[in-house]
Enzyme design. Sequence first.
Site, PDB file in Angstrom:
ATOM      1  N   CYS A  99      14.271   2.629  -6.846  1.00 30.72           N
ATOM      2  CA  CYS A  99      13.576   1.436  -6.351  1.00 30.72           C
ATOM      3  C   CYS A  99      13.692   0.274  -7.318  1.00 30.72           C
ATOM      4  O   CYS A  99      13.196  -0.832  -7.018  1.00 30.72           O
ATOM      5  CB  CYS A  99      12.081   1.704  -6.171  1.00 30.72           C
ATOM      6  SG  CYS A  99      11.665   3.201  -5.298  1.00 30.72           S
ATOM      7  N   HIS A 116       5.566   1.328  -4.006  1.00 33.12           N
ATOM      8  CA  HIS A 116       6.381   1.780  -2.876  1.00 33.12           C
ATOM      9  C   HIS A 116       5.838   3.105  -2.376  1.00 33.12           C
ATOM     10  O   HIS A 116       5.748   4.066  -3.139  1.00 33.12           O
ATOM     11  CB  HIS A 116       7.841   1.949  -3.302  1.00 33.12           C
ATOM     12  CG  HIS A 116       8.695   2.613  -2.268  1.00 33.12           C
ATOM     13  ND1 HIS A 116       8.671   2.254  -0.941  1.00 33.12           N
ATOM     14  CD2 HIS A 116       9.608   3.621  -2.356  1.00 33.12           C
ATOM     15  CE1 HIS A 116       9.533   3.004  -0.264  1.00 33.12           C
ATOM     16  NE2 HIS A 116      10.105   3.844  -1.082  1.00 33.12           N
ATOM     17  N   HIS A 118       5.663   6.176   0.924  1.00 33.48           N
ATOM     18  CA  HIS A 118       6.240   6.776   2.119  1.00 33.48           C
ATOM     19  C   HIS A 118       5.129   7.080   3.128  1.00 33.48           C
ATOM     20  O   HIS A 118       5.266   8.003   3.932  1.00 33.48           O
ATOM     21  CB  HIS A 118       6.983   8.062   1.762  1.00 33.48           C
ATOM     22  CG  HIS A 118       8.306   7.856   1.095  1.00 33.48           C
ATOM     23  ND1 HIS A 118       9.234   8.857   0.937  1.00 33.48           N
ATOM     24  CD2 HIS A 118       8.878   6.744   0.575  1.00 33.48           C
ATOM     25  CE1 HIS A 118      10.312   8.385   0.309  1.00 33.48           C
ATOM     26  NE2 HIS A 118      10.116   7.109   0.072  1.00 33.48           N
ATOM     27  N   GLU A 145     -11.429  -6.820  10.662  1.00 36.64           N
ATOM     28  CA  GLU A 145     -12.009  -7.342   9.419  1.00 36.64           C
ATOM     29  C   GLU A 145     -11.122  -7.073   8.201  1.00 36.64           C
ATOM     30  O   GLU A 145     -10.996  -7.908   7.305  1.00 36.64           O
ATOM     31  CB  GLU A 145     -13.398  -6.722   9.202  1.00 36.64           C
ATOM     32  CG  GLU A 145     -14.112  -7.165   7.940  1.00 36.64           C
ATOM     33  CD  GLU A 145     -14.609  -8.607   7.985  1.00 36.64           C
ATOM     34  OE1 GLU A 145     -14.523  -9.234   9.057  1.00 36.64           O
ATOM     35  OE2 GLU A 145     -15.072  -9.103   6.931  1.00 36.64           O
TER      36      GLU A 145
END
Lengths: 239, 239, 239, 239
Positions: A99, A116, A118, A145
């Site tokens: 990443c 990040h 999943h 809200e």
Amino acid sequence: MTQGAEANNDHLVQSSDPEHPANLIPDLCRKFYNWGWVTGTGGGTSIRRGDHIFIAPSGVQKELIQPHNIFVLEFPTPKYPPSDRKYIRKPLSLKPSACTPLFLAAFEQGAGCCIHTHSQWAVLVTLLVEREKGPGGCFEISNIEQIKGIPRGKGKGMMGFFDTLRIPIIENTAHEEDLTESLEKAMVEYPDTYAVLVKRHGIYVWGDDVAKAKTQCESLDYLFQLAVEMHKLGIPWTK
Amino acid sequence: MTQGAEANNDHLVQSSDPEHPANLIPDLCRKFYNWGWVTGTGGGTSIRRGDHIFIAPSGVQKELIQPHNIFVLEFPTPKYPPSDRKYIRKPLSLKPSACTPLFLAAFEQGAGCCIHTHSQWAVLVTLLVEREKGPGGCFEISNIEQIKGIPRGKGKGMMGFFDTLRIPIIENTAHEEDLTESLEKAMVEYPDTYAVLVKRHGIYVWGDDVAKAKTQCESLDYLFQLAVEMHKLGIPWTK
Amino acid sequence: MTQGAEANNDHLVQSSDPEHPANLIPDLCRKFYNWGWVTGTGGGTSIRRGDHIFIAPSGVQKELIQPHNIFVLEFPTPKYPPSDRKYIRKPLSLKPSACTPLFLAAFEQGAGCCIHTHSQWAVLVTLLVEREKGPGGCFEISNIEQIKGIPRGKGKGMMGFFDTLRIPIIENTAHEEDLTESLEKAMVEYPDTYAVLVKRHGIYVWGDDVAKAKTQCESLDYLFQLAVEMHKLGIPWTK
Amino acid sequence: MTQGAEANNDHLVQSSDPEHPANLIPDLCRKFYNWGWVTGTGGGTSIRRGDHIFIAPSGVQKELIQPHNIFVLEFPTPKYPPSDRKYIRKPLSLKPSACTPLFLAAFEQGAGCCIHTHSQWAVLVTLLVEREKGPGGCFEISNIEQIKGIPRGKGKGMMGFFDTLRIPIIENTAHEEDLTESLEKAMVEYPDTYAVLVKRHGIYVWGDDVAKAKTQCESLDYLFQLAVEMHKLGIPWTK
């Protein structure tokens, strides 16, 4: 502490301050594991402090990460090729996160932390949007809200209850690094977004600091879960 | 303990008694976070002890609250305008909760503790009632044992299995403070209620003391979750 | 330890042995709370050791129970009226569990531990059976491996994969005590059962000892949850 | 430590190293219990280290296992009959796991760790495949990022996003030991698989070491849960 080989610049990840990035990343990853966000070595987290980027390693059990497993990059650093990135601490037995260029893209926009996940809720909303609207597009929700937990854009305050939150969705690629270009394109198209969904994959969320990235990630995950349940009950996401 | 600036009346939130409100609020917020009730800085909790109101701050990670982050108000105090409220302890770096006037409305009715959650089950039942019955109205359920965890009204004992529990639902507003008027109106219309649902937002639950507010909030959340599952299975909420 | 008034026969609930009933009950209740089985003071647990019955109190937060909150009854003891029950330890500020006569019915059958939960999965299967088959009847499931976690009957070994598990369902009553008669009737009709479902209420599960009662309760709850999901997916419970 | 009778070769399960199999198995079982994988004594875990196989006992609460409860087998050892297996440590009061020959089948393929769960998501996908395709067959999914957490086969690297993951499904049998033959047949038919689903029962997952077995098991469970949710939403598992 059998990680003697990782002794390069160890002082960068040794601190008794619980707020130090090398202590925060393991702590966050344990929480994210319990939420089901980083199951089976998936996902990742990175924090910028000054001109240092701290990154969790790739392919390891995220709930077991220790400070001495953390990579440190100088910032700014080239996104490509990986070999040009200026690592100032590299645990020898571990691989840097795939990443990394995506995290760097967020930091170049001024982020202080990028997460990040999943999360299955994120994946499911990308599947629902894909079926309803075809490729491309974005996730939209309004009149809930929890939307108020998401910023309207850099320096623009938080969203309002009656606003429509839009999170862009990009196509997944075979290699995580190859997402960078379309992530950056989404950042240009949606200049106010703090998150990009990746179809059939998960989400990247960033924030000005660790608390903001984490709470924004939580608010988005709440909205995705609610949206899936609303869909099951036949209730539209926008009014 | 880098909160030196918060040193005004610190003694009000320093106690070795785990039952002291300044210790109970962080403890409750950690539990509520794990239940998904205060995700991403949402929700809040307040306790009255004698003429002091203890309130969790706004916009912070609820699972990380420390006693020195707690606000203390004198009670009674004006609900409006905020500037007239008599704070006797104000952590300088934090903002008081936007729920404050709503908590005060509960305390004026004699409550000892008030909890505000963004529980998804609460939000989903408001969406289901909205679709079935349009604006206004209330959530109704009967013939479920857990109803016995909710009081029939002040000094009237607990509800029975065959009773119909009714929780009023009010419309959400752009600003949380602006809910106060309709919350108070609902309290007048439903004088026996210990809770008010806010459409597409969450719930306010109060009780005579901390244990009652918490267990009533749990019983209601149980009933909302069960009601959503019953709806999915096509089973009506009342007999 | 402000429970000075509870000092009658305190030695019966004071032990450094973690396997002592007065230590096991708080421990079990904390676990059950986290599973959602004893939400909002619902549910209860009781253990028999020799001629002593240890019982969790009524109307308290189950995850916070302490050994000094435990009631102790002599066994055998009259089930009715409550005033005839031979309590040899009674925490003065607490009420004995309304489940007491139901627990006693299980102990009279030779059980060593009895658990009562308000599990939503248990409630949902009673609702599904009620709709399919009307009043009375039982929950039936077969051809699921977890069935092997349930005994075939006293001294008859465990059930097999191809067996059909049957758990009787009784109607709920306004007062928990009034369930005793129909619970005992179900025990006569289903002499091999270690559990009785209560419609719209929950379940009573017992076992020869604490480990058996707890693991049987877990296996049943697993089967109820699976059965609800199977129903949503249109898959029948028996082959 | 009242297990004096278990003192045969105790040194094999006594170590201060948290990575020692006798310490890892209790630790893993606690985690698996919290994920709902080993409810009510179901499931099991085994680790090979050199010529020693460490196995959790049968019929006990998996979250309470202690190092002194662990069985140790010499490896290789006969799979049948049980009486021929070369146990070099046997806790006298416990029974060896009925999964033993299945674990041995995985170790004979070179695995370093084997996990057996009763995960409801695994059971539900076997039920869905059974209904769609009849007996036999396999679970198939593609175009989900988490597939990358599963190896393509021994020494072949990890699967790709566009690959189709296939996990064989075998029929359940009355006795767990009797699954061995069909498990081994599935291993021959699917020589690259690291897992075999057992219909209406659960899954066996193995890996080259503990971290790989655990993270592969997590990734598979994530995919099964996602697949069930996709099915509810009418989204196919493969593109």
